[in-house]
Design a protein around this motif. Structure first.
Motif, mmCIF file in Angstrom:
data_model
loop_
_atom_site.group_PDB
_atom_site.id
_atom_site.type_symbol
_atom_site.label_atom_id
_atom_site.label_comp_id
_atom_site.label_asym_id
_atom_site.label_seq_id
_atom_site.Cartn_x
_atom_site.Cartn_y
_atom_site.Cartn_z
ATOM 1 N N VAL A 105 -12.036 16.447 -0.114
ATOM 2 C CA VAL A 105 -12.583 15.608 -1.194
ATOM 3 C C VAL A 105 -13.350 14.422 -0.610
ATOM 4 O O VAL A 105 -14.457 14.099 -1.052
ATOM 5 C CB VAL A 105 -11.458 15.138 -2.150
ATOM 6 N N SER A 173 -9.538 -1.763 -3.314
ATOM 7 C CA SER A 173 -8.573 -2.292 -4.274
ATOM 8 C C SER A 173 -7.576 -1.192 -4.616
ATOM 9 O O SER A 173 -7.962 -0.034 -4.821
ATOM 10 C CB SER A 173 -9.328 -2.805 -5.507
ATOM 11 N N TYR A 176 -1.186 -0.774 -4.106
ATOM 12 C CA TYR A 176 -0.460 -0.866 -2.832
ATOM 13 C C TYR A 176 -1.483 -0.856 -1.700
ATOM 14 O O TYR A 176 -2.453 -0.107 -1.747
ATOM 15 C CB TYR A 176 0.487 0.341 -2.665
ATOM 16 N N PRO A 206 -6.131 7.797 -9.513
ATOM 17 C CA PRO A 206 -5.894 8.835 -10.529
ATOM 18 C C PRO A 206 -6.338 8.370 -11.908
ATOM 19 O O PRO A 206 -6.539 7.170 -12.123
ATOM 20 C CB PRO A 206 -4.383 9.035 -10.485
HETATM 21 P P1 NAD Z 1 -2.910 9.514 -4.219
HETATM 22 O O1 NAD Z 1 -1.820 9.494 -5.214
HETATM 23 O O2 NAD Z 1 -2.584 9.771 -2.781
HETATM 24 O O3 NAD Z 1 -3.716 8.117 -4.277
HETATM 25 C C1 NAD Z 1 -4.117 7.494 -5.453
HETATM 26 C C2 NAD Z 1 -4.150 5.990 -5.176
HETATM 27 O O4 NAD Z 1 -4.708 5.335 -6.317
HETATM 28 C C3 NAD Z 1 -2.758 5.397 -4.919
HETATM 29 O O5 NAD Z 1 -2.756 4.647 -3.724
HETATM 30 C C4 NAD Z 1 -2.544 4.512 -6.157
HETATM 31 O O6 NAD Z 1 -1.746 3.367 -5.875
HETATM 32 C C5 NAD Z 1 -3.966 4.132 -6.490
HETATM 33 N N1 NAD Z 1 -4.143 3.601 -7.828
HETATM 34 C C6 NAD Z 1 -3.502 3.935 -8.982
HETATM 35 N N2 NAD Z 1 -3.963 3.191 -9.998
HETATM 36 C C7 NAD Z 1 -4.912 2.364 -9.491
HETATM 37 C C8 NAD Z 1 -5.752 1.366 -10.028
HETATM 38 N N3 NAD Z 1 -5.686 1.026 -11.336
HETATM 39 N N4 NAD Z 1 -6.619 0.723 -9.219
HETATM 40 C C9 NAD Z 1 -6.692 1.027 -7.901
HETATM 41 N N5 NAD Z 1 -5.910 1.965 -7.324
HETATM 42 C C10 NAD Z 1 -5.039 2.626 -8.107
HETATM 43 O O7 NAD Z 1 -3.974 10.559 -4.755
HETATM 44 P P2 NAD Z 1 -5.110 11.327 -3.915
HETATM 45 O O8 NAD Z 1 -4.541 12.590 -3.344
HETATM 46 O O9 NAD Z 1 -5.794 10.364 -3.030
HETATM 47 O O10 NAD Z 1 -6.085 11.762 -5.103
HETATM 48 C C11 NAD Z 1 -6.775 10.808 -5.883
HETATM 49 C C12 NAD Z 1 -7.367 11.488 -7.090
HETATM 50 O O11 NAD Z 1 -8.407 12.373 -6.665
HETATM 51 C C13 NAD Z 1 -6.396 12.404 -7.864
HETATM 52 O O12 NAD Z 1 -5.662 11.666 -8.823
HETATM 53 C C14 NAD Z 1 -7.319 13.396 -8.520
HETATM 54 O O13 NAD Z 1 -7.617 12.934 -9.810
HETATM 55 C C15 NAD Z 1 -8.583 13.378 -7.659
HETATM 56 N N6 NAD Z 1 -8.868 14.655 -6.998
HETATM 57 C C16 NAD Z 1 -10.088 15.222 -7.195
HETATM 58 C C17 NAD Z 1 -10.404 16.432 -6.565
HETATM 59 C C18 NAD Z 1 -11.747 17.089 -6.718
HETATM 60 O O14 NAD Z 1 -11.902 18.268 -6.357
HETATM 61 N N7 NAD Z 1 -12.756 16.414 -7.221
HETATM 62 C C19 NAD Z 1 -9.444 17.057 -5.753
HETATM 63 C C20 NAD Z 1 -8.204 16.422 -5.567
HETATM 64 C C21 NAD Z 1 -7.913 15.219 -6.201
#
Ligand code: NAD
Length: 333
Positions: A105, A173, A176, A206
């Motif tokens: 990604v 931002s 955590y 997310p």
């Molecule tokens: P992850 O859970 O490891 O990381 C998400 C991060 O976002 C966490 O550190 C969390 O604290 C932070 N967060 C939550 N709310 C927030 C806010 N209001 N402001 C700032 N940060 C905030 O998830 P990941 O594996 O890194 O995936 C992230 C997102 O990517 C997934 O939720 C999914 O929606 C998306 N994704 C898209 C694809 C694609 O093919 N396009 C594939 C996989 C995941």
């Protein structure tokens, strides 16, 4: 275990079959998505396996429970499309694939940035028509630019590392902070500050009630003129109407999206002979500085393999009554 697998394409079947050889689950494939209209297909199944655009709301979950389904196995990380409280009430377990390839990604986000900036998609077409002109293909150096990252989980971390490699300055931002990123020189600040200072903003948080339409008119107003916004996370992080308005005013200089608010009606399907009814995506496609891909950021051989492996393991663990390492539960539980 008999499992109804929804929203499947040839590549899903290929990788799931390969990883199911030993486990021997009975996988019943459907091209249709799972929703309240298709829930009857699950009669006699112990589990369902679904993807990002299946709608597993309360009504669908009630139908699943009535049909005897006991587990929902997501083939993705995000779970904004599942009503977890309803699943818990109906005693249906929910498992996902938390990390199949953050690099896949993150690398696609970088590809969107490079394509939008250096216009390789336009150059490719020009040269094929013997047009070797460079007019209007000028880009900018990434080295020295400021990149803002919203959400530094697994994908955000991988993305920051790529952009540091280009010589960018990184601001982030998140609720955590990542000690690893801080050590690499990434500066944590507020959401507003990230918007203020960045030439490029990439979304990696997310979709939750708190992040719905995170990028709206108010947020865009705080960005630099001509900013590039990249979204490989979930479509509804961006208010599409506001993004269109900002593109028209040239406030947004570039928009690269792999996800779209209303993508479930469009993405993953060949609609080349159809009349697209969604006027907003049609408008977006008319801008020369907008690049749209159809939720393919995850789409690498490595990721498909890991998704299939983890999904089959999640189902086997459930069947054998083992601890479900990838289970998700509502916050209240
Ligand atoms: P992850 O859970 O490891 O990381 C998400 C991060 O976002 C966490 O550190 C969390 O604290 C932070 N967060 C939550 N709310 C927030 C806010 N209001 N402001 C700032 N940060 C905030 O998830 P990941 O594996 O890194 O995936 C992230 C997102 O990517 C997934 O939720 C999914 O929606 C998306 N994704 C898209 C694809 C694609 O093919 N396009 C594939 C996989 C995941």
């Amino acid at each position: 275990m008999k499992v109804a697998v929804f929203n499947t394409k040839s590549y899903d079947r290929e990788y799931l079959d390969r990883h199911n050889e030993q486990a021997g689950h009975q996988l019943v494939y459907f091209e249709a998505p799972l929703n309240n209209n298709t829930v009857n297909l699950t009669l006699g199944c112990d589990g369902v396996c679904v993807f990002v655009n299946d709608i597993i709301d309360r009504e669908t979950i009630k139908g699943l429970a009535e049909n005897g389904v006991k587990i929902i196995a997501l083939r993705c990380a995000g779970f904004n499309n599942v009503d977890l409280s309803a699943a818990s009430e109906y005693n249906i377990r929910v498992v996902r694939v938390p990390a199949y390839s953050p690099q896949a990604v993150a690398e696609h986000a970088a590809a969107l940035i490079l394509t939008l900036n250096r216009k390789t998609h336009k150059a490719y077409n020009r040269v094929r028509e013997n047009n070797f002109s460079l007019e209007r293909l000028v880009g900018f150096n990434l080295c020295g630019k400021t990149v803002g990252v919203i959400g530094t989980g697994k994908i955000g971390v991988a993305f920051c590392k790529i952009m540091l490699g280009f010589g960018c300055t990184l601001f982030a931002s998140d609720l955590y902070e990542s000690a690893e990123l801080k050590q690499l020189g990434v500066v944590y600040c507020s959401f507003s500050e990230v918007l203020n200072v960045s030439n490029i903003i990439s979304l990696h948080c997310p979709l939750t009630p708190e992040t719905y339409h995170l990028i709206d008119q108010k947020a865009i107003d705080q960005m630099k003129d001509g900013v590039m916004v990249i979204n490989t996370s979930r479509g509804a992080l961006i208010n599409t109407k506001d993004a269109i308005s900002a593109l028209k005013k040239k406030k947004l200089g570039y928009l690269g999206i792999d996800v779209y608010e209303e993508e479930e009606k469009l993405f993953f399907n060949d609609l080349s002979e159809s009349i697209i009814q969604d006027d907003e995506i049609s408008r977006l496609m008319t801008f020369p500085n907008v690049l749209i891909t159809a939720h393919q950021a995850f789409f690498t051989r490595e990721a498909l393999g890991k998704i299939a492996l983890t999904t089959i393991q999640n189902l086997t663990d459930f069947e054998e009554g083992l601890f479900l390492i990838n289970e998700i539960r509502p916050k209240s539980v």
